[in-house]
Design an enzyme around this catalytic site. Structure first.
Site, mmCIF file in Angstrom:
data_model
loop_
_atom_site.group_PDB
_atom_site.id
_atom_site.type_symbol
_atom_site.label_atom_id
_atom_site.label_comp_id
_atom_site.label_asym_id
_atom_site.label_seq_id
_atom_site.Cartn_x
_atom_site.Cartn_y
_atom_site.Cartn_z
ATOM 1 C CG HIS A 1 0.046 8.226 -7.227
ATOM 2 N ND1 HIS A 1 -1.343 8.912 -6.425
ATOM 3 C CD2 HIS A 1 -0.488 9.054 -8.372
ATOM 4 C CE1 HIS A 1 -2.006 9.493 -7.170
ATOM 5 N NE2 HIS A 1 -1.445 9.379 -8.280
ATOM 6 C CG HIS B 1 -1.823 1.287 1.373
ATOM 7 N ND1 HIS B 1 -2.846 1.421 0.828
ATOM 8 C CD2 HIS B 1 -1.665 2.687 1.956
ATOM 9 C CE1 HIS B 1 -3.386 2.749 1.172
ATOM 10 N NE2 HIS B 1 -2.690 3.177 1.752
ATOM 11 C CD GLU B 2 1.587 3.900 3.640
ATOM 12 O OE1 GLU B 2 1.943 4.726 2.940
ATOM 13 O OE2 GLU B 2 0.643 3.894 4.466
ATOM 14 C CG HIS C 1 0.481 6.545 -0.964
ATOM 15 N ND1 HIS C 1 -0.449 6.790 -1.574
ATOM 16 C CD2 HIS C 1 0.079 5.946 0.373
ATOM 17 C CE1 HIS C 1 -1.618 6.895 -0.892
ATOM 18 N NE2 HIS C 1 -1.381 6.002 0.329
#
Length: 661
Positions: A463, A456-457, A460
Site C-alpha cells: 500500500h 498482513h504487514e 501495508h
C-alpha cells in the site's frame, strides 16, 4: 512521471549518530519555518492554490521524511544512545513544530485563499477541504485563551504519547525455568533460549518467547508466572501516563465542542461518530456470543479431562495452551511440525513471487546500501514492463534489545509528486517483525499464524510503495484509520488457499518436501478454529478502547478491561495483578480507533470476493486492485474507492461468512 532514483548516499541516515540526529532536526525546523514565512508574506490578492494550499502541504516535504527517519531509528537502532537521542529529538521537534503549526498567520492565509472560491475537483478539492477541517480541529476560530490551551494540550500529548510507546519498547522482563519445568516445549524453541549461570533457561516477554511458551509449556505454574510478568509491560508509569493522555484528549475534545475524544477521533474516520462505532462493535458481539461460549466450554472441558479435575476452571494462562492442544487433538495439527515447512527465507521468496504475479512488479535484493543492522534486507520494486525502480522496502524480521517489539510496517519516505519539479518521490517502507531467530540447528521457522502476519504487514508495505497519489498526505496508507487495515487484511486470505500454501512451503531440510495433503486439508479447515474466542477478544479490546475514550471518569483501566473480558468472554483473560492497558501500544496511535480492525475487515472480505471469482493470482483483477485501491491512497473517499473496485456498494455478507456466521 519519472521516479527519483536513490543511491547509497540517500540511505546514510541509517548510520546517523546522536550529533547527526540533533543537527538534522534543527535544520528541518529551520526549513519549515522559512517555508511558512514565505506563505504568510504573500499579499492576499496574489493567493492561488499553488502558492498557498499546495505550499502548506509541501512545507512538510523533506521535513517529515527526515523526522520520520529519526523516529524510525528510535524504534530500530541497535544503539541505545541513538534510540534515546532520537526520542529526545522527536520530542523536541514535536514541541517546536506545534508552535509553528498553531500560527494565526497560516490560518489567515488559508482563509484568504478560501474566499476566492476557486473551483477545485478530485484530490485537489479533497486536499483543500481536509486542510480547512484540520485547522478547525486545531482550534482556529476559538477565543485566544482556548486556542492557547489547545496548543499546550497538543504539546503535552505529543510528548506523553512518544514516552508511552518507548516505555513499552524498552520493557524487558523474564522468568527462568529448569529443564524439568520446560516440559512440553519444543526442542527447537529451547535451543534458541539463553541460559543463566545456573544453566536455567531464560524466557523473556518478547513475542517469540512468550507466545510459544504459552502454547506448549505443560507446566501451568510456569505459564502463570510468565503471563504475570508479560502483563506488567509498560508498568505503573505507563498506566499513569495513559490516564493523563486520556484526560488531555477528552479536554481537547470538549474545548472543540465535541462530547468526548471518541467523537473527535471518529469524525475523520469512516464511522463518523463514536455512537456508530459502538453500534458496530456491539452488534458483532451479539452475533459472536454463542460461538464464544461454545469455544470456552470446549476449552474448559478439555482442561478438566486433561487434569482429571471436573471442577477446575479455565484460567487466562490456560487459553493458548488448551487452544493449541484442542487444535492438535481435533484437527491433528501440530504447530511445531508445521513450522518446519515454513522457513523464513522460503516464505519470503514465495510471498514476493506471489505479489510479483498479482501486481505485475519485480522485486530485487539491493546490496551494499548502508542499513541500520546486519540482519536487515533491502529490496527495490520495479514494474515488469519497465526497468525503472518505483519503490524500496526493507525487511527487519528478528528481535533484538530495544527494538520495536511488535509487527508493523513503517512508511519511511512518503511517495508524492515533487513540486515544482516534474518528478515523483520514490517511496521507502520497512516491515518490522519479531520472528524467531535462526540458530545453528535450523533457520528461522515461522508458524502459520506468523505467515499470516507476514502477509498482513507486507500488505501495508505494498500500500505504501505502490502509491501514485499526488500529495504525501494522501499517499499510501495515509487513509482513514478504520480503513487502513483493509488492504492488508484482504491479503491474509491468500495463506488459506491450498495452492498458495504449497508454493509458500518447503521443509527446511528438503525444500522439495511440501506439507502433506492431509495436514494441508486440516490446516485450511482450522481457519475458524476458536474464532469465537479470538474475534471476541478483538471486540473486547475495541470496546475497552471506545469506553476509555468516551467516559470521563475511568480510574481503574485494568479493571475495566478485565470486567469486559469476563462479561463477554466468560473468564478473566488477564491476571488480577495485570497492568495490561499500560502495555497496549495501540492506545497511543489508535485511540478510540481499535474498532477499525474489525470495521476494515468488512471491506477487506468484500473486496476479496473479486479474487474468489476470478482466481487468486488473476493479474487482471490484481491490476484493478492496484489501480483502484493501492495507488489511490486517500485521494478519494474510501467508500468511493471500494465501490469503484467492486463496481457495487459494499455489504457485510462476505465478512460474516468469513467469521463462520
Amino acid at each position: 512521471m519519472r521516479r527519483k532514483q536513490y543511491n547509497k548516499s540517500d540511505f546514510l541516515w541509517t548510520q546517523w549518530n546522536a550529533h547527526d540526529i540533533n543537527l538534522a532536526v534543527h535544520q528541518y525546523l529551520d526549513t519549515k519555518q522559512k517555508r511558512y514565512a514565505d506563505i504568510k508574506a504573500l499579499p492576499k490578492e496574489q493567493r492561488t492554490f499553488a502558492n498557498t494550499i499546495l505550499a502548506l502541504e509541501a512545507a512538510d516535504y523533506t521535513v517529515v521524511d527526515g523526522v520520520t527517519c529519526v523516529d524510525f531509528l528510535m524504534h530500530v537502532s541497535p544503539k541505545k544512545l541513538v534510540r534515546e537521542t532520537a526520542k529526545k529529538a522527536v520530542d523536541f521537534f514535536l514541541e517546536k513544530n506545534t508552535e509553528l503549526e498553531f500560527d494565526e498567520g497560516l490560518y489567515r492565509a488559508l482563509k484568504e485563499y478560501a474566499v476566492k472560491k476557486e473551483k477545485l475537483s478530485g484530490e485537489h478539492k479533497k486536499l483543500f477541504d481536509d486542510m480547512l477541517r484540520n485547522y478547525r480541529r486545531m482550534g482556529f476560530g476559538l477565543p485566544t485563551r482556548q486556542q492557547n490551551r489547545l496548543k499546550t494540550i497538543t504539546k503535552k500529548l505529543n510528548v506523553l504519547s512518544v514516552q508511552f510507546s518507548k516505555t513499552i519498547n524498552d520493557y524487558e522482563n523474564s522468568i527462568t525455568i529448569t529443564q524439568q519445568e520446560a516440559k512440553g516445549l519444543p526442542t527447537s524453541y529451547l535451543t534458541n533460549l539463553r541460559k543463566n549461570k545456573r544453566g536455567q533457561y531464560i524466557v523473556t516477554t518478547s513475542y517469540p518467547d512468550f507466545f510459544t511458551f504459552m502454547k506448549y509449556c505443560s507446566n501451568a505454574k510456569e505459564r502463570e508466572k510468565l503471563a504475570h510478568v508479560f502483563f506488567q509491560k509498560g508498568g505503573k508509569q505507563n498506566l499513569f501516563l495513559l490516564k493523563k493522555i486520556i484526560s488531555l484528549r477528552n479536554e481537547r475534545a470538549r474545548l472543540l465542542g465535541y462530547k468526548h475524544h471518541g467523537d473527535f477521533q471518529t469524525e475523520i474516520k469512516m464511522a463518523k461518530s463514536a455512537e456508530r462505532a459502538f453500534r458496530f462493535v456491539e452488534d458483532l458481539i451479539k452475533k459472536l456470543r454463542t460461538k464464544t461460549r461454545e469455544d470456552i466450554s470446549l476449552l474448559t472441558q478439555l482442561k478438566r479431562t486433561h487434569t482429571g479435575d471436573q471442577s477446575v476452571k479455565l484460567a487466562y494462562h490456560d487459553l493458548l495452551f488448551y487452544i493449541t492442544k484442542h487444535k492438535k487433538e481435533t484437527l491433528d495439527l501440530d504447530d511445531t511440525l508445521l513450522r518446519e515447512y515454513f522457513p523464513a527465507e522460503r516464505v519470503i521468496t514465495g510471498m514476493l513471487d506471489l505479489y510479483s504475479k498479482l501486481f505485475s512488479v519485480t522485486f530485487k535484493r539491493v546490496k551494499r546500501f548502508p542499513l541500520w543492522h546486519k540482519d536487515v534486507q533491502l529490496f527495490s520494486i520495479q514494474n515488469k514492463d519497465s526497468k525503472e525502480i518505483i519503490a524500496y522496502f526493507a525487511l527487519d524480521l528478528f528481535p533484538r534489545s530495544g527494538k520495536y517489539g511488535h509487527y508493523a510496517a513503517f512508511n519511511v519516505i512518503h511517495g508524492r509528486q515533487a513540486f515544482p519539479r516534474k518528478e515523483y518521490i520514490t517511496p521507502v517502507a520497512s516491515m518490522i517483525g519479531n520472528f524467531s531467530k535462526p540458530s545453528k540447528q535450523h533457520p528461522s521457522l515461522l508458524s502459520h499464524n506468523e505467515v499470516e502476519t507476514f502477509f498482513h504487514e507486507f500488505g501495508h508495505v505494498m500500500h505504501q510503495t505502490l502509491t501514485k497519489a499526488c500529495y504525501a498526505s494522501q499517499s499510501g496508507s495515509n487513509t482513514a484509520r478504520d480503513f487502513v487495515e483493509a488492504p492488508s487484511q484482504m491479503l491474509e486470505n491468500w495463506i488459506w488457499d491450498k495452492n498458495i500454501l504449497r508454493n509458500l512451503s518447503g521443509h527446511y531440510q528438503n525444500p522439495r518436501k511440501k506439507i502433506p495433503e492431509n495436514v494441508l486439508d486440516n490446516l485450511v479447515a482450522s481457519r475458524n478454529h476458536m474464532s469465537g474466542y479470538f474475534e471476541m477478544r478483538q471486540l473486547v479490546l475495541a470496546l475497552f478502547d471506545l469506553k476509555a475514550h468516551t467516559t470521563n471518569t475511568i480510574q481503574n483501566l485494568p479493571k475495566l478491561f478485565s470486567d469486559l473480558g469476563v462479561k463477554y468472554i466468560g473468564i478473566e483473560i488477564t491476571p488480577k495483578t495485570s497492568l495490561f492497558p499500560a502495555g497496549f501500544g495501540h492506545m497511543a496511535g489508535y485511540s478510540a480507533g481499535y474498532y477499525g480492525y474489525m470495521w476494515a475487515k468488512v471491506y477487506a472480505q468484500d473486496m476479496f470476493t473479486c479474487f474468489e471469482r476470478s482466481g487468486l493470482l488473476n493479474a487482471s483483477t490484481g491490476k484493478e486492485y492496484r489501480t483502484r485501491i493501492l495507488e489511490k491512497g486517500s485521494s478519494m473517499d474510501e467508500v468511493l474507492l471500494v465501490t469503484s473496485f467492486l463496481k457495487r456498494s459494499s455489504t457485510n455478507k462476505a465478512f460474516l461468512r468469513s467469521l463462520g456466521l
